[in-house]
Design a protein around this motif. Structure first.
Motif, mmCIF file in Angstrom:
data_model
loop_
_atom_site.group_PDB
_atom_site.id
_atom_site.type_symbol
_atom_site.label_atom_id
_atom_site.label_comp_id
_atom_site.label_asym_id
_atom_site.label_seq_id
_atom_site.Cartn_x
_atom_site.Cartn_y
_atom_site.Cartn_z
ATOM 1 N N ARG A 119 38.699 5.702 -18.713
ATOM 2 C CA ARG A 119 39.621 5.240 -19.913
ATOM 3 C C ARG A 119 37.897 5.368 -21.547
ATOM 4 O O ARG A 119 38.172 5.367 -22.048
ATOM 5 N N GLN A 120 37.495 5.217 -20.724
ATOM 6 C CA GLN A 120 36.163 4.116 -21.352
ATOM 7 C C GLN A 120 35.399 6.087 -22.465
ATOM 8 O O GLN A 120 34.308 5.630 -23.258
ATOM 9 N N SER A 121 36.156 7.086 -21.630
ATOM 10 C CA SER A 121 35.301 7.730 -21.383
ATOM 11 C C SER A 121 35.713 9.334 -22.662
ATOM 12 O O SER A 121 36.656 9.057 -22.692
ATOM 13 N N GLN A 122 34.326 9.919 -23.205
ATOM 14 C CA GLN A 122 35.227 10.937 -23.848
ATOM 15 C C GLN A 122 35.910 11.727 -23.598
ATOM 16 O O GLN A 122 36.897 12.361 -23.941
ATOM 17 N N VAL A 123 35.456 12.150 -21.944
ATOM 18 C CA VAL A 123 36.016 13.234 -21.580
ATOM 19 C C VAL A 123 35.605 12.393 -19.878
ATOM 20 O O VAL A 123 34.675 12.111 -19.182
ATOM 21 N N HIS A 124 37.597 12.686 -19.154
ATOM 22 C CA HIS A 124 37.579 12.473 -18.077
ATOM 23 C C HIS A 124 37.842 14.106 -17.161
ATOM 24 O O HIS A 124 38.930 14.209 -17.820
ATOM 25 N N LEU A 167 26.638 -0.378 -24.199
ATOM 26 C CA LEU A 167 25.191 0.439 -23.922
ATOM 27 C C LEU A 167 25.082 1.869 -24.532
ATOM 28 O O LEU A 167 24.480 2.142 -26.097
ATOM 29 N N ILE A 168 25.794 2.884 -23.753
ATOM 30 C CA ILE A 168 25.699 4.010 -24.066
ATOM 31 C C ILE A 168 26.701 3.871 -25.155
ATOM 32 O O ILE A 168 26.745 4.726 -25.769
ATOM 33 N N LYS A 169 27.938 3.214 -25.678
ATOM 34 C CA LYS A 169 28.860 3.692 -26.825
ATOM 35 C C LYS A 169 28.072 2.942 -27.895
ATOM 36 O O LYS A 169 27.973 3.653 -29.012
ATOM 37 N N ARG A 170 27.013 1.825 -27.939
ATOM 38 C CA ARG A 170 25.995 1.689 -29.035
ATOM 39 C C ARG A 170 25.440 2.398 -29.424
ATOM 40 O O ARG A 170 24.741 3.209 -30.922
ATOM 41 N N LEU A 171 24.661 3.563 -28.318
ATOM 42 C CA LEU A 171 24.131 4.673 -28.758
ATOM 43 C C LEU A 171 24.675 5.748 -29.383
ATOM 44 O O LEU A 171 24.004 6.747 -29.365
ATOM 45 N N ASP A 172 25.973 5.807 -28.892
ATOM 46 C CA ASP A 172 26.680 6.532 -29.222
ATOM 47 C C ASP A 172 26.114 7.928 -28.894
ATOM 48 O O ASP A 172 26.536 9.520 -29.150
ATOM 49 N N VAL A 173 26.562 7.539 -27.089
ATOM 50 C CA VAL A 173 26.261 9.488 -26.133
ATOM 51 C C VAL A 173 27.327 9.292 -25.386
ATOM 52 O O VAL A 173 28.361 8.845 -25.521
ATOM 53 N N PRO A 174 28.068 10.538 -25.670
ATOM 54 C CA PRO A 174 29.113 11.923 -24.887
ATOM 55 C C PRO A 174 29.408 11.170 -24.076
ATOM 56 O O PRO A 174 27.967 10.944 -23.063
#
Length: 336
Positions: free
Chosen positions: A146-151, A125-132
Motif C-alpha cells: 500500500r505504501q509503494s508507488q508500484v506494487h 525515510l524513503i518517503k522523505r527522500l521522495d524516492v520512487p
C-alpha cells in the motif's frame, strides 16, 4: 544416546522412489508458481519498468532473510544487463547504510509478507527522500504494498515446503519476476551482446566479443620471418626458434610475400628436396591468409577452421608484417 537429528532421520524414508517423489513435488509446485506470474505481467509491471527507465540514478534493491538473498541476485542481474543496481540490507540501512540511497534512485523492496519490520522501519525515510518505491510482495493488501508507488504481486498458492514454512515457491516466483523485469529493461534499453560483454569482461562471452587479434598476437622479435633470399634451412631454424609452426617470408620493406609452414616442409621432404640448397621462395605458399590486427580473435578462429590452417599472419594496410598468432594463442586467451 540418540540425537534429535538421528531420530528425525529414522522417522523418514530414504528409498529412491520417496526421494524422487519429494523432489518432483517441489519442481511441480514451483513451476506452477512461476506459471501463475504470466497473468501479472500487466500495467503494474510496465509502470515499474517505466519508473526504472526514467531513473537517473540506480535501482536500490532491499529485502530481509531469503528475500534478501533473492534481492542480491536480482540486483546483480539488473547491473549486468544495463540497469545500474546494488543491494542494501534493510537492517543496515537503519544504521547508516541508508546514506547509500540518493534522491536520484529507485528502491525495489522485496517481502513475501509485505510486513517485514526492517523494511517498514525505513519507509518513512524513503518517503522523505521522495524516492520512487517499487515492491514485490505476496500480499497486495500489506503495508509495504500500500505504501509503494508500484506494487507487483508475487503471491503463490502454496510453498513447496511440505511444512508450508520454508520460503520455496515464493522465492522462486520473486526471482522469476526479477528476471522478467531485468530482461524487459534490457530490451527497452537496446542492450546488445557487446554491452553484455563489457559488463562481463572475464567471462567466455566477454573474451569472444572483446578480444581482438592485436591483444594476443606475437609482435616484434617474436614474429617468425625470413627474407625472400633465405634458404629453407634458415626458415626451419626460424620456425624452431619462434615455435609457431610457420614463418613469414618478407621483402626488404617487410611486406609479406608468402608463408612457409610445417606442411610445406613435409611436402618438400616428400619430394626429396634439400633444405640446405632450396630457396624459400620456391616452396613457400604465396597466396597466404592475412588478417588485420583489429579483427576479433573469435573471427580468426572461424577463418582458421574454414581454411583448415593453424596460424595467421597479421599485416597493416600496406601489407607489412606486424604480428603473428596460432591456435594455441587463441586457446590460451580463452577465445576457443
Amino acid at each position: 544416546m540418540t540425537s534429535s537429528l538421528q531420530r528425525a532421520a529414522f522417522a523418514g524414508t530414504y528409498d529412491d522412489e520417496s526421494l524422487c517423489g519429494s523432489g518432483l513435488m517441489v519442481v511441480r509446485a514451483e513451476a506452477e508458481a512461476v506459471a501463475a506470474l504470466a497473468g501479472r505481467i500487466d500495467a503494474y509491471f510496465a509502470a515499474a519498468c517505466k519508473l526504472i527507465l526514467a531513473c537517473n540514478g540506480r535501482v536500490v534493491v532491499t529485502g530481509m532473510g531469503k528475500s534478501g538473498h533473492i534481492g542480491g541476485k536480482i540486483a546483480a542481474t539488473l547491473a549486468s544487463t544495463g540497469t545500474p543496481a546494488f543491494f542494501v540490507h534493510p537492517g543496515e540501512a537503519s544504521h547508516g547504510d541508508f546514506g547509500m540511497i540518493t534522491a536520484q534512485d529507485v528502491v525495489l523492496a522485496l517481502s513475501n509478507s509485505g510486513e517485514t519490520p526492517e523494511i517498514l522501519a525505513i519507509l518513512h525515510l524513503i518517503k522523505r527522500l521522495d524516492v520512487p518505491l517499487i515492491s514485490m510482495t505476496g500480499n497486495p493488501k500489506s503495508t509495504l504494498a500500500r505504501q509503494s508507488q508500484v506494487h507487483i504481486d508475487t503471491s503463490v498458492r502454496e510453498e513447496a515446503c511440505p511444512l508450508g514454512l520454508a520460503p520455496t515457491s515464493s522465492t522462486t516466483a520473486t526471482l522469476a519476476m526479477g528476471d522478467a523485469l531485468s530482461v524487459a529493461l534490457l530490451e527497452a534499453r537496446g542492450f546488445t551482446r557487446e554491452d553484455f560483454a563489457f559488463a562481463h569482461p572475464g567471462g567466455s562471452l566477454g573474451r569472444r566479443l572483446l578480444t581482438r587479434i592485436q591483444d594476443i598476437m606475437h609482435t616484434g622479435p617474436e614474429i617468425p620471418s625470413v627474407p625472400e633470399t633465405a634458404l629453407v634451412r634458415d626458415a626451419v631454424l626460424e620456425m624452431t626458434a619462434k615455435k609457431l609452426g610457420m614463418t613469414a617470408v618478407v621483402d626488404g620493406r617487410y611486406r609479406v610475400l608468402g608463408i612457409f609452414t610445417d606442411g610445406d616442409l613435409r611436402r618438400l621432404f616428400e619430394k626429396a628436396g634439400d633444405i640446405h640448397t632450396t630457396p624459400i621462395n620456391e616452396v613457400m605458399t604465396r597466396f597466404c591468409t592475412r588478417v588485420s590486427p583489429e579483427l576479433l580473435a573469435a573471427e580468426s578462429v572461424r577463418i582458421m577452421e574454414e581454411k583448415r590452417i593453424s596460424a595467421l599472419l597479421v599485416v597493416d594496410d600496406d601489407n607489412r608484417l606486424i604480428g603473428a598468432l596460432n591456435m594455441h594463442d587463441l586457446l590460451r586467451a580463452g577465445v576457443v
